[in-house]
Design a protein around this motif. Structure first.
Motif, mmCIF file in Angstrom:
data_model
loop_
_atom_site.group_PDB
_atom_site.id
_atom_site.type_symbol
_atom_site.label_atom_id
_atom_site.label_comp_id
_atom_site.label_asym_id
_atom_site.label_seq_id
_atom_site.Cartn_x
_atom_site.Cartn_y
_atom_site.Cartn_z
ATOM 1 N N UNK A 261 0.815 -1.219 0.000
ATOM 2 C CA UNK A 261 0.000 0.000 0.000
ATOM 3 C C UNK A 261 0.847 1.265 0.000
ATOM 4 N N UNK A 262 1.920 1.292 0.799
ATOM 5 C CA UNK A 262 2.770 2.490 0.928
ATOM 6 C C UNK A 262 4.227 2.061 0.870
ATOM 7 N N UNK A 263 5.014 2.796 0.141
ATOM 8 C CA UNK A 263 6.442 2.523 0.079
ATOM 9 C C UNK A 263 7.200 3.842 0.076
ATOM 10 N N UNK A 264 8.147 3.976 0.978
ATOM 11 C CA UNK A 264 9.072 5.119 0.967
ATOM 12 C C UNK A 264 10.391 4.582 0.447
ATOM 13 N N UNK A 265 10.739 4.980 -0.747
ATOM 14 C CA UNK A 265 11.928 4.421 -1.387
ATOM 15 C C UNK A 265 12.613 5.466 -2.261
ATOM 16 N N UNK A 266 13.797 5.096 -2.740
ATOM 17 C CA UNK A 266 14.586 5.989 -3.580
ATOM 18 C C UNK A 266 13.819 6.336 -4.858
#
Length: 423
Positions: A261-266
Motif C-alpha cells: 500500500x505504501x512505500x518510501x523508497x529511492x
C-alpha cells in the motif's frame, strides 16, 4: 534539498543550451588527447556514444569510456587513482567520494567546470551528495532522495488519507495490511548492508534527532538510535513477504506487483511505477514527499576529474569540459527523450512540460518537494562503508529475531566505531 527554478518552457532552456554550445565552439580546442573515462554501465553514458562527433567538434578530441560493474569499477578506480593514473575522469558515488577527495585522487570539480553549463541547475539534493568538506567533487549522472509512493485505491478503500507525518505512517501501516488478500502496509529492506537495510533505517535515525558523532566521539547508542530501531522493527511486522531478507529489488518488486500500500523508497522507483513495462499498478498510485520529519536519503553517482592523469590545468579543463558536456542540459534532454528516468538530474528538466507529458505533473511536483527534505544521512567519511556494513549485520539479526536487545546491539556498534576511528 530545495527550491526548484521552474522553466517557463523547455524551449527557453534549450535556447540557452544552444547558446552555451555556440560559445564553447567559438573557443580554441580545449583537449589535445582523447578523454579516458572509467565508469560503470549507465544508459545515459551509452547514449553519449552516439554524440562523439559533437564532443570532438566542441573540444578538439574524442573520448573513450571503459565500463566495469560497480564493485570492479570501485576497485579499479582506487588502484588507478592511487598509482599510475591512466584515467582522466572517474565515475564516483556517495560511498566513495569522501575517500577519493580526502586522498586527493580527484580535484574540486567547479574549479574546472565551465560556468555556462550551469551547475546550479542540478537537483539540490544531488548537489549535497556531490559536496564533501565544503567542495563539489562530481557532476551527477544519477541519484535522488526518497519519495512516498502509495496506492490511491487501497488507501481510499480503507478510508485513510496519505500520511503526512511519521506518527500517521506508523498508525496507518497496520490498518492497510490484509495478508489474506496479499496486501501489506509497507515494504522495507532487511538484507544487511550500508546501502541496504541501513540505508532505509537511516531516515528514522535522523528523524528522531540521531547523530553519528557527538564532537569526535561516536554517538550510536542514543535514545534516537534506540527509537529509530524499535520503529523500524515495528513497521517490519507489516512488511511484504521476502523483504525481511531482501533489499531494493524485493521491496520495489513487491510494490510494483501490487502487494504493498505504501512505500518510501529511492526516487528511481517512481519512474518504474508509471511504466507499464515494469508496473502492474499504473494509474493507481500517488506521490508525496516522505512523511515528516523523515528526511530523504540523498545519494548520487557522477563524474569527477582525476588528479594524477590530469597533471596540469589544461588537462583538468579538458576533463571538466567533458564532464560538463556529458551532464549538460542538451544531453539530459536526450535522456528524457529516451525515457531514461533514472538518469535525469536537472531541475529544468524535471520541471519541464515534456517531463510532465511523459511522467505526469504530480510526479514532477513531488520530486521538487522531496528535494527540500533530502539530506545526506550517512557518515561522509572513507570509513563509512565499514561502519555501515557492520551495523547492517547487526540490524539484520534484529530483524530476523536472532537478536532481541536493541540497546545492547547499539552499544556493540558504538564499541566497534570507537575502535574504527582509532585506525
Amino acid at each position: 534539498m530545495r527550491p526548484v527554478r521552474l522553466a517557463a518552457s523547455l524551449g527557453a532552456v534549450f535556447v540557452l543550451s544552444a547558446t552555451v554550445s555556440t560559445l564553447a565552439l567559438a573557443q580554441a580546442p580545449v583537449c589535445s588527447a582523447p578523454v579516458k573515462v572509467l565508469a560503470q554501465p549507465r544508459d545515459g553514458l551509452t547514449l553519449l556514444e552516439d554524440s562523439k562527433a559533437e564532443f570532438e567538434k566542441l573540444s578538439g578530441a574524442s573520448f573513450k569510456i571503459d565500463y566495469l560493474n560497480e564493485n570492479d569499477r570501485r576497485a579499479k578506480s582506487r588502484a588507478d587513482a592511487s598509482t599510475v593514473g591512466n584515467y582522466n575522469v572517474y565515475y564516483v558515488d556517495e560511498a566513495n567520494v569522501a575517500l577519493f577527495a580526502s586522498s586527493k585522487w580527484i580535484v574540486p570539480l567547479t574549479d574546472f567546470y565551465p560556468a555556462d553549463y550551469d551547475y546550479a541547475d542540478f537537483d539540490p539534493g544531488r548537489q549535497k551528495v556531490a559536496t564533501y568538506d565544503g567542495k563539489v567533487w562530481f557532476a551527477p549522472l544519477t541519484g535522488g532522495g526518497d519519495l512516498m509512493v502509495y496506492r490511491k485505491d487501497v488507501l481510499e478503500a480503507a478510508g485513510i488519507q496519505p500520511p503526512k507525518t511519521l506518527d500517521e505512517l506508523i498508525a496507518d501501516v497496520p490498518k492497510l495490511t490484509n495478508a489474506d488478500k496479499g496486501m501489506y502496509g509497507i515494504a522495507l529492506r532487511g538484507a544487511r548492508g550500508s546501502g541496504a537495510n541501513v540505508w532505509r533505517w537511516m531516515p528514522f535515525f535522523k528523524a528522531y534527532g540521531g547523530k553519528w558523532f557527538d564532537g569526535d566521539k561516536p554517538a550510536f547508542n542514543s535514545e534516537a538510535a534506540v527509537k529509530a530501531t524499535e520503529t523500524y522493527l515495528k513497521l517490519f511486522k507489516d512488511s511484504a513477504p521476502g523483504t525481511q531478507t531482501g533489499s531494493w529489488d524485493e521491496s520495489t518488486g513487491a510494490f510494483l506487483s501490487g502487494q504493498v500500500a505504501i512505500l518510501v523508497e529511492s526516487t528511481p522507483l517512481s519512474g518504474m511505477a508509471v511504466d507499464p513495462k515494469t508496473s502492474q499498478v499504473v494509474g493507481k498510485i500517488g506521490f508525496l514527499p516522505p512523511p515528516s520529519p523523515l528526511p530523504g536519503g540523498g545519494y548520487g553517482h557522477g563524474l569527477a576529474i582525476a588528479a594524477k592523469a590530469n597533471a596540469d590545468d589544461a588537462s583538468k579543463k579538458c576533463a571538466g569540459l567533458f564532464i560538463a558536456w556529458a551532464t549538460s542540459k542538451e544531453n539530459e534532454k536526450r535522456r528524457l527523450d529516451a525515457h531514461q528516468f533514472g538518469e535525469l538530474n536537472r531541475t529544468s528538466i524535471l520541471a519541464s512540460k515534456e517531463f510532465a507529458d511523459i511522467y505526469g505533473a504530480d510526479l514532477g511536483q513531488a520530486l521538487a518537494e522531496t528535494g527540500k527534505v533530502t539530506a545526506v544521512n550517512f557518515w561522509q567519511d572513507p570509513r563509512w562503508p565499514d561502519l555501515g556494513d557492520r551495523w547492517g549485520i547487526i540490524l539484520e539479526e534484529l530483524i530476523a529475531g536472532t537478536r532481541t536487545d536493541v540497546k545492547g546491539s547499539l552499544n556493540e556498534l558504538e564499541a566497534y566505531a570507537n575502535e574504527l576511528v582509532k585506525k
